[in-house]
Motif scaffolding. Structure first.
Motif, short mmCIF file in Angstrom:
data_model
loop_
_atom_site.label_atom_id
_atom_site.label_comp_id
_atom_site.label_asym_id
_atom_site.label_seq_id
_atom_site.Cartn_x
_atom_site.Cartn_y
_atom_site.Cartn_z
N GLY A 202 97.41 43.52 -77.29
CA GLY A 202 96.16 43.30 -76.33
C GLY A 202 96.05 42.21 -75.42
O GLY A 202 95.06 41.92 -74.78
N SER A 230 92.51 41.98 -74.80
CA SER A 230 91.55 43.73 -75.49
C SER A 230 91.56 43.34 -76.87
O SER A 230 92.92 43.13 -77.87
CB SER A 230 92.43 44.82 -75.25
N ARG A 401 95.20 53.17 -73.79
CA ARG A 401 96.17 52.00 -74.42
C ARG A 401 95.70 53.34 -75.77
O ARG A 401 96.39 53.25 -76.30
CB ARG A 401 94.97 50.64 -75.45
#
Length: 467
Positions: A202, A230, A401
């Motif tokens: 992330g 993230s 993602r």
């Protein structure tokens, strides 16, 4: 700033800016290799006036160079690529910036591993990789198989409890069948490993050092700390559980070769560090556009719809509309524009079609929020650089993602800030070769390792044929 080595017997080989052919060798007596926030520099002195005059000339300044030297302890050091970044007449000092890495021929390549006397153990055999930026809770001493083009490489993940640095060991297990990972083999998927770990982490991950049996590589890069991350793939606990056999990494390497996934992972990691979510969203939508565009280019002409209705039907409609225009007194320039506008009526808008194409192939339903992202949010971000809702940024961040994770068949657990239903649809989890066959993609795969490569002793396949 940290001093890495004091060096002497320095030879700077200046290269031509265009051809990279050797231009001039310049010897220097002494200098030092320093680390400034992760970027490696060589500072040295040129006391020969003729050589120094060449260094500060327009012809030489900015030229690339290769450098060979040795430490005061007699350790040989090479810098395969450096760039001249500074020069001062005070003490005749010049500064060169390292691009990529320096190679250090240390006797002890790793803390507790001496140079092997085993004649079968190559100097280029990889022993360990140090990682910067990977901030995950990994099961202690996690052993997994990195699968690359069906070749299996045993790897052990460790986290140093003191400074929280993570590294990967590549054991030399002669008691069982295994593949030996050497410098040239690792180079084939090294950057894919950086991209894959950054995606799961992330936030940006880099390789800081590689230890080989006969030398080590220290990498030069800007170590700006990750201010944000993230948690989509690791949750608030930052816990991640890699599979014992990492087939998803195999898929990542293959898709990276076709779609350049690393570029888009780099963009989403960059966007994660931007404090203003509107600016982050602008980076993300451009990255998503690029990913979808690359995927669109893999489609066969039969699959991509270029027209709203068949050309044979539209031809008659176009003729009738032009006949209507001809009944009116319209200036010639305006008439040409009207006719061009009529022709464009039947052209499908690929700007939004490419998003739908990728999402549909990944079995991500076009829900109300996803449809709004494609139509409304994309337009305002691209044309006006405006973001209306913070949830639009969250959805965009998670959607790109999720698209990459589904492409590589990732089993990593997702943790959405928007709830379980924001991105719905069950992934098909098709390995790379099955996916391109199912979706009829126009891909000619270049083998990463040839199936007859004698360096590969062990291959593990799962629902696919070997290269």
């Amino acid at each position: 700033m940290k001093e890495l080595y004091k060096v002497r017997n320095i030879n700077i080989s200046l290269l031509d800016k265009t051809t990279y052919e050797p231009l001039l060798d310049i010897p220097c007596e002494f200098g030092k290799i320093i680390d400034k926030e992760g970027i490696i520099f060589l500072e040295t002195h040129i006391f020969n006036e003729d050589y120094f005059a060449k260094f500060i000339s327009d012809e030489i300044m900015g030229s690339p160079a290769t450098v060979k030297m040795s430490s005061f302890d007699g350790i040989a050091i090479e810098a395969p690529y450096m760039a001249i970044v500074g020069c001062t007449t005070k003490e005749s000092k010049v500064t060169l910036k390292c691009i990529d890495h320096i190679k250090v021929y240390e006797e002890d390549t790793i803390y507790d591993i001496k140079k092997s006397e085993d004649p079968e153990m190559l100097a280029s055999q990889l022993l360990r990789v140090d990682l910067w930026g990977l901030d995950l809770l990994i099961t202690p001493n996690l052993t997994t198989m990195l699968i690359v083009s069906d070749a299996a490489f045993e790897s052990e993940f460790y986290t140093d409890g003191g400074n929280r640095e993570t590294y990967i060991n590549f054991p030399c297990n002669k008691e069982v069948a295994h593949n030996i990972l050497t410098e040239d083999l690792f180079e084939a998927f090294r950057y894919s490993l950086i991209g894959y770990l950054s995606l799961i982490n992330g936030a940006r991950v880099q390789i800081s050092k590689e230890y080989y049996n006969g030398f080590s590589k220290i990498y030069s890069y800007d170590r700006i700390e990750n201010l944000s991350r993230s948690y989509y793939t690791c949750g608030n606990a930052k816990l991640v559980r890699f599979s014992p056999i990492l087939f998803e990494f195999d898929n990542y390497v293959r898709w990276n070769q076709v779609l350049n996934l690393n570029k888009f992972v780099h963009h989403i990691c960059t966007a994660q560090q931007v404090l203003i979510c509107e600016d982050s969203s602008f980076i993300l939508i451009l990255a998503f556009e690029g990913l979808c565009k690359n995927y669109l280019e893999l489609q066969s002409e039969e699959k991509v719809k270029k027209y709203v209705i068949p050309l044979s039907s539209f031809d008659e409609i176009e003729k009738e509309l032009i006949e209507v225009l001809n009944h009116y007194e319209i200036p010639s320039e305006a008439l040409v524009k009207y006719k061009e506008g009529i022709a464009k009526l039947n052209v499908l808008n690929l700007a939004t079609y490419k998003f739908r194409l990728l999402l549909n192939d990944l079995n991500i339903p076009e829900t109300k929020v996803v449809k709004g992202l494609i139509r409304r949010v994309r337009s305002t971000l691209v044309h006006d650089a405006k973001l209306k809702e913070y949830t639009d940024y969250q959805l965009l961040s998670e959607l790109i993602r999720e698209a990459i994770l589904r492409l590589i068949c990732s089993s990593i657990e997702r943790h959405s800030e928007l709830g379980d239903n924001a991105i719905s649809g069950m992934p098909e989890n098709l390995p790379f070769q099955e996916f391109i066959k199912e979706k009829k993609l126009n891909i000619t795969e270049k083998p990463i390792f040839d199936k007859f490569d004698t360096r590969i002793k062990l291959r593990i396949t799962k629902g696919r044929t070997e290269n």
